[in-house]
Design a protein around this motif. Structure first.
Motif, PDB file in Angstrom:
ATOM      1  N   MET A 124     -42.309 -28.117  92.769  1.00 38.11           N
ATOM      2  CA  MET A 124     -42.020 -28.313  91.352  1.00 38.11           C
ATOM      3  C   MET A 124     -42.357 -27.073  90.541  1.00 38.11           C
ATOM      4  SD  MET A 124     -43.823 -32.094  91.245  1.00 38.11           S
ATOM      5  CE  MET A 124     -43.382 -32.474  89.547  1.00 38.11           C
ATOM      6  N   ALA A 125     -42.427 -25.921  91.209  1.00 42.94           N
ATOM      7  CA  ALA A 125     -42.866 -24.694  90.540  1.00 42.94           C
ATOM      8  C   ALA A 125     -41.966 -24.301  89.373  1.00 42.94           C
ATOM      9  CB  ALA A 125     -42.930 -23.544  91.549  1.00 42.94           C
ATOM     10  N   ASP A 126     -40.692 -24.727  89.396  1.00 43.49           N
ATOM     11  CA  ASP A 126     -39.791 -24.422  88.287  1.00 43.49           C
ATOM     12  C   ASP A 126     -40.091 -25.281  87.065  1.00 43.49           C
ATOM     13  OD1 ASP A 126     -38.971 -26.677  89.764  1.00 43.49           O
ATOM     14  OD2 ASP A 126     -36.941 -26.541  88.949  1.00 43.49           O
ATOM     15  N   ARG A 127     -40.926 -26.286  87.237  1.00 44.61           N
ATOM     16  CA  ARG A 127     -41.365 -27.154  86.128  1.00 44.61           C
ATOM     17  C   ARG A 127     -42.887 -27.240  86.162  1.00 44.61           C
ATOM     18  NH1 ARG A 127     -39.460 -32.256  87.993  1.00 44.61           N
ATOM     19  NH2 ARG A 127     -39.286 -31.249  90.019  1.00 44.61           N
ATOM     20  N   PRO A 128     -43.574 -26.165  85.771  1.00 40.74           N
ATOM     21  CA  PRO A 128     -45.035 -26.119  85.913  1.00 40.74           C
ATOM     22  C   PRO A 128     -45.775 -27.251  85.205  1.00 40.74           C
ATOM     23  CG  PRO A 128     -44.237 -24.336  84.494  1.00 40.74           C
ATOM     24  CD  PRO A 128     -43.040 -24.936  85.153  1.00 40.74           C
ATOM     25  N   LEU A 162     -50.769 -24.902  88.142  1.00 41.45           N
ATOM     26  CA  LEU A 162     -49.886 -23.751  87.994  1.00 41.45           C
ATOM     27  C   LEU A 162     -50.042 -23.165  86.604  1.00 41.45           C
ATOM     28  CD1 LEU A 162     -46.584 -25.060  89.652  1.00 41.45           C
ATOM     29  CD2 LEU A 162     -48.317 -23.567  90.662  1.00 41.45           C
ATOM     30  N   LYS A 163     -49.778 -21.891  86.491  1.00 44.83           N
ATOM     31  CA  LYS A 163     -49.835 -21.245  85.187  1.00 44.83           C
ATOM     32  C   LYS A 163     -48.530 -21.505  84.453  1.00 44.83           C
ATOM     33  CE  LYS A 163     -53.011 -17.508  86.413  1.00 44.83           C
ATOM     34  NZ  LYS A 163     -53.222 -16.039  86.477  1.00 44.83           N
ATOM     35  N   GLY A 164     -48.612 -22.239  83.374  1.00 44.83           N
ATOM     36  CA  GLY A 164     -47.428 -22.496  82.561  1.00 44.83           C
ATOM     37  C   GLY A 164     -47.369 -21.504  81.423  1.00 44.83           C
ATOM     38  N   ASN A 165     -46.785 -21.936  80.325  1.00 42.79           N
ATOM     39  CA  ASN A 165     -46.732 -21.092  79.126  1.00 42.79           C
ATOM     40  C   ASN A 165     -48.120 -21.074  78.490  1.00 42.79           C
ATOM     41  OD1 ASN A 165     -46.287 -19.813  76.732  1.00 42.79           O
ATOM     42  ND2 ASN A 165     -44.753 -21.250  75.958  1.00 42.79           N
ATOM     43  N   PRO A 166     -48.817 -19.930  78.477  1.00 47.77           N
ATOM     44  CA  PRO A 166     -50.188 -19.906  77.962  1.00 47.77           C
ATOM     45  C   PRO A 166     -50.285 -20.275  76.485  1.00 47.77           C
ATOM     46  CG  PRO A 166     -49.356 -17.670  78.244  1.00 47.77           C
ATOM     47  CD  PRO A 166     -48.349 -18.598  78.873  1.00 47.77           C
ATOM     48  N   ASP A 167     -49.211 -20.096  75.760  1.00 52.96           N
ATOM     49  CA  ASP A 167     -49.245 -20.398  74.328  1.00 52.96           C
ATOM     50  C   ASP A 167     -48.731 -21.797  74.002  1.00 52.96           C
ATOM     51  OD1 ASP A 167     -50.279 -17.888  73.668  1.00 52.96           O
ATOM     52  OD2 ASP A 167     -48.279 -17.000  73.750  1.00 52.96           O
ATOM     53  N   GLY A 168     -48.184 -22.498  74.998  1.00 56.53           N
ATOM     54  CA  GLY A 168     -47.709 -23.851  74.754  1.00 56.53           C
ATOM     55  C   GLY A 168     -46.525 -23.892  73.803  1.00 56.53           C
ATOM     56  N   PHE A 169     -46.506 -24.892  72.935  1.00 56.45           N
ATOM     57  CA  PHE A 169     -45.416 -25.043  71.978  1.00 56.45           C
ATOM     58  C   PHE A 169     -45.368 -23.863  71.004  1.00 56.45           C
ATOM     59  CE2 PHE A 169     -46.007 -29.392  73.371  1.00 56.45           C
ATOM     60  CZ  PHE A 169     -44.709 -29.903  73.407  1.00 56.45           C
ATOM     61  N   HIS A 170     -44.151 -23.523  70.611  1.00 56.50           N
ATOM     62  CA  HIS A 170     -43.961 -22.439  69.648  1.00 56.50           C
ATOM     63  C   HIS A 170     -44.563 -22.821  68.304  1.00 56.50           C
ATOM     64  CE1 HIS A 170     -42.058 -19.471  67.101  1.00 56.50           C
ATOM     65  NE2 HIS A 170     -41.467 -20.433  66.409  1.00 56.50           N
ATOM     66  N   SER A 171     -45.376 -21.927  67.759  1.00 59.45           N
ATOM     67  CA  SER A 171     -45.981 -22.144  66.449  1.00 59.45           C
ATOM     68  C   SER A 171     -45.054 -21.595  65.364  1.00 59.45           C
ATOM     69  CB  SER A 171     -47.343 -21.450  66.368  1.00 59.45           C
ATOM     70  OG  SER A 171     -47.928 -21.641  65.105  1.00 59.45           O
ATOM     71  N   TRP A 172     -44.753 -22.404  64.364  1.00 57.52           N
ATOM     72  CA  TRP A 172     -43.814 -22.018  63.320  1.00 57.52           C
ATOM     73  C   TRP A 172     -44.325 -20.800  62.551  1.00 57.52           C
ATOM     74  CZ3 TRP A 172     -40.106 -25.756  60.734  1.00 57.52           C
ATOM     75  CH2 TRP A 172     -39.788 -26.836  61.580  1.00 57.52           C
ATOM     76  N   THR A 173     -43.418 -19.895  62.230  1.00 55.11           N
ATOM     77  CA  THR A 173     -43.739 -18.779  61.352  1.00 55.11           C
ATOM     78  C   THR A 173     -43.459 -19.190  59.907  1.00 55.11           C
ATOM     79  OG1 THR A 173     -41.503 -17.849  61.436  1.00 55.11           O
ATOM     80  CG2 THR A 173     -43.061 -17.166  63.163  1.00 55.11           C
TER      81      THR A 173
END
Length: 368
Positions: A124-128, A162-173
């Motif tokens: 499932m590495a393509d879906r960390p 597994l290492k996913g996106n370290p920042d998680g959800f995008h934070s709004w600018t």
């Protein structure tokens, strides 16, 4: 000729195959199909008579001491029942999929090793995030096994995430917030949703239940949905003027601020889907309602709020997640503060070279 027997249930698996079961009080028993065939009738009669000799395939049989058997024990335990209903649903689904994978559900749970779980994780590495969710579910299952003396080891504890996106959800600018506000003016449900999320910093499960009854003397008072049955977090958040103006200008429901087109409260998933459409209408495909929770924490950090102050708004019990939310904002604030001090007009004392101000004894030299 069509006929229907009592206690027969149909279930369609993820491949579109129809499965037949006999279900009455106790656990359901798999029946061979098709309906009305000699095999079906034989299985039905045996199941109705309570016979233990019913011929079923592996999908309808629970092998003692198997991984599936352990799952069944876990689902019936107080440890599982104490979980939030949504968490129960998600975890049950993950563990049932684990059982269905290559017949793993019928294998002895005591023989599951870390390397077996790693193989499943790597598939499932393509879906960390999904892979990590699987590892977490198996960890919880074996924690139950340890607590109830079914086993003396937890193989999943030895499996790394597994290492996913370290920042998680995008934070709004700020630009994205302004773009959303241009597409959804004050007075629309979409703008109210933005204001509630941005000015309270709450999760969508909390946003959909907030209403006038939670406002007391200008403060929102409520218990967060997450962990409410085990470790409830009671919140008191001031309703700032910017939020109050949006609430006053927007039609709201009787029990909740946010309502559907049918004037009914949103479900958490329904609100997430609706907010997704509002973002798409504003041309913000990369934004989400959870990203506003991060944006709220980041804006507080940019204003110089401490982690404890931010946690008092978001409701986090530890600073780990808050630190991740505000990492970029904190760096920006520290950099600005450092350069402001650097560019500040130096006093005569501050202009003294460091080496000249220190005598061999290690103390500051005194003017003569």
């Amino acid at each position: 000729m069509k006929f229907r027997l009592k206690y027969v249930a149909e279930d369609v698996d993820r491949h579109g195959n129809v499965r037949l079961y006999y279900r009455r009080n106790g656990p359901k028993v798999r029946l061979r199909g098709p309906t009305g065939s000699p095999e079906f009738l034989a299985d039905y009669r045996a199941a109705a008579a309570g016979s233990k000799e019913v011929k079923t395939d592996k999908a309808g049989r629970v092998v003692p001491k198997s991984f599936r058997w352990l799952c069944v024990q876990y689902f019936q335990s107080a440890m599982f029942q104490e979980l939030d209903p949504r968490t129960q649903k998600v975890r049950r689904s993950i563990l049932e999929r684990f059982c269905e994978h290559k017949g793993d559900g019928d294998k002895p749970f005591a023989q599951l090793l870390p390397r077996h779980i790693r193989v499943r994780r790597d598939e499932m590495a393509d879906r960390p995030e999904a892979a990590n969710g699987m590892v977490k579910a198996v960890r919880q299952l074996y924690r139950y096994a340890l607590r109830y003396d079914h086993h003396d080891d937890n193989p999943a504890e030895k499996v790394e995430y597994l290492k996913g996106n370290p920042d998680g959800f995008h934070s709004w600018t700020l630009a994205e917030i302004e773009k959303y506000e241009e597409a959804h003016p004050i007075g629309t449900p979409a703008r109210l949703a933005l204001a509630l999320a941005l000015y309270t910093g709450q999760r969508r499960a909390d946003l959909v239940v907030l209403g006038k009854q939670h406002v007391r003397d200008g403060w929102l008072t409520f218990t967060q949905h997450k962990g409410r049955n085990r470790k409830p977090v009671r919140m008191e958040i001031p309703v700032i003027p910017a939020l109050q103006r949006v609430i006053d200008a927007t039609p709201t429901g009787d029990l909740t601020f946010l309502v559907t087109a049918f004037n009914r409260p949103f479900t958490s998933n329904g609100f997430g889907n609706r907010f997704r459409k509002w973002c798409d209408e504003a041309g913000l495909q990369n934004c989400s309602v959870h990203g506003l929770r991060k944006a709220a924490a980041a804006r507080l950090a940019e204003q110089g709020c401490t982690e404890q102050e931010i946690m008092s708004i978001t409701g986090h019990r530890t600073s780990k997640e808050v630190t991740r939310y505000t990492r970029a904002a904190s760096q920006k604030t520290r950099a600005e503060s450092a350069l402001r001090r650097l560019s500040r007009e130096q006093t005569p004392d501050e202009s003294v070279p460091l080496l000249a101000a220190v005598v061999p004894g290690g103390t500051k030299s005194q003017p003569k």
